[in-house]
Design a protein around this motif. Structure first.
Motif, PDB file in Angstrom:
ATOM      1  N   LYS A  32       1.065  -0.989  -0.012  1.00 21.85           N
ATOM      2  CA  LYS A  32       0.006   0.001  -0.121  1.00 21.85           C
ATOM      3  C   LYS A  32       0.913   1.290   0.014  1.00 21.85           C
ATOM      4  O   LYS A  32       0.480   1.985  -0.771  1.00 21.85           O
ATOM      5  CB  LYS A  32      -0.877   0.050   1.168  1.00 21.85           C
ATOM      6  CG  LYS A  32      -2.341  -1.066   0.952  1.00 21.85           C
ATOM      7  CD  LYS A  32      -3.152  -0.687   2.249  1.00 21.85           C
ATOM      8  CE  LYS A  32      -4.267  -1.945   2.155  1.00 21.85           C
ATOM      9  NZ  LYS A  32      -5.093  -1.853   3.564  1.00 21.85           N
ATOM     10  N   LYS A  35       2.177   1.399  -3.360  1.00 25.38           N
ATOM     11  CA  LYS A  35       1.257   2.199  -4.365  1.00 25.38           C
ATOM     12  C   LYS A  35       1.080   3.560  -4.199  1.00 25.38           C
ATOM     13  O   LYS A  35       1.044   4.354  -4.955  1.00 25.38           O
ATOM     14  CB  LYS A  35      -0.115   1.368  -3.989  1.00 25.38           C
ATOM     15  CG  LYS A  35      -1.318   1.669  -4.858  1.00 25.38           C
ATOM     16  CD  LYS A  35      -2.326   0.860  -4.552  1.00 25.38           C
ATOM     17  CE  LYS A  35      -3.382   1.313  -5.563  1.00 25.38           C
ATOM     18  NZ  LYS A  35      -4.744   0.705  -5.223  1.00 25.38           N
ATOM     19  N   GLU A  36       0.942   4.037  -2.895  1.00 25.91           N
ATOM     20  CA  GLU A  36       0.862   5.213  -2.570  1.00 25.91           C
ATOM     21  C   GLU A  36       1.774   6.443  -3.190  1.00 25.91           C
ATOM     22  O   GLU A  36       1.905   7.296  -3.704  1.00 25.91           O
ATOM     23  CB  GLU A  36       0.505   5.878  -1.021  1.00 25.91           C
ATOM     24  CG  GLU A  36      -0.679   5.149  -0.631  1.00 25.91           C
ATOM     25  CD  GLU A  36      -0.805   5.397   1.011  1.00 25.91           C
ATOM     26  OE1 GLU A  36       0.137   6.046   1.517  1.00 25.91           O
ATOM     27  OE2 GLU A  36      -1.768   4.994   1.675  1.00 25.91           O
ATOM     28  N   GLU A  40       2.034   9.178  -6.035  1.00 22.14           N
ATOM     29  CA  GLU A  40       2.539  10.392  -5.854  1.00 22.14           C
ATOM     30  C   GLU A  40       3.589  10.522  -7.145  1.00 22.14           C
ATOM     31  O   GLU A  40       3.361  11.781  -7.633  1.00 22.14           O
ATOM     32  CB  GLU A  40       2.955  10.539  -4.471  1.00 22.14           C
ATOM     33  CG  GLU A  40       2.292  10.617  -3.310  1.00 22.14           C
ATOM     34  CD  GLU A  40       2.900  10.677  -2.037  1.00 22.14           C
ATOM     35  OE1 GLU A  40       4.194  10.637  -1.864  1.00 22.14           O
ATOM     36  OE2 GLU A  40       2.120  10.246  -1.035  1.00 22.14           O
TER      37      GLU A  40
END
Length: 145
Positions: A32, A35-36, A40
């Motif tokens: 996660k 992924k973030e 970005e």
């Protein structure tokens, strides 16, 4: 005893599954986070792409303006060259006409000089004739007296 053994194995399996579940949770949290981070980075790259596209558009507009100016300047220079060639041709024609006129005037001048010489000779002959007449007149007057 067998029940205790089965309980022990079940406990071991349960512990193993809990450990795998915790590892899966850690991996999921990590995924996660990645992924973030990727989202970005994607957003930053999208923003940079948009800036580059705007800069590219601006450069294309400048290029088009430069090409238009260059075309106009080239066209103006071409017109100037054509006008200059036309002017040079007209000057050359005028020079030729003046040269021919000069030749005619020189011929006229020679003719006038010839006429002047003939008139000078005629004048000299007239003066001589006048003198001869005056001498004759004087001689006749002396004879009459």
């Amino acid at each position: 005893a067998q029940l205790n053994e089965t309980k022990g194995e079940s406990f071991k399996l349960l512990s193993k599954f809990q450990s795998q579940l915790q590892e899966a949770d850690v991996n999921l949290s990590s995924a996660k986070g990645e992924k973030e981070t990727l989202a970005e980075e994607k957003e930053e790259l999208g923003s940079k792409l948009e800036q580059l596209q705007e800069a590219n558009q601006s450069l294309m507009e400048e290029l088009e303006e430069s090409e238009n100016r260059m075309y106009q300047e080239t066209s103006a220079l071409t017109d100037l060259v054509l006008e200059s060639k036309h002017s040079l041709k007209m000057i050359e024609n005028e020079k030729n006409a003046l040269s021919k006129e000069k030749e005619v005037l020189n011929a006229d001048l020679l003719s006038v000089k010839g006429e002047k010489e003939m008139l000078a000779v005629d004048l000299l002959n007239t003066i001589k004739a006048k003198q001869a007449i005056e001498e004759e007149k004087t001689a006749l007057e002396q004879e009459i007296e």
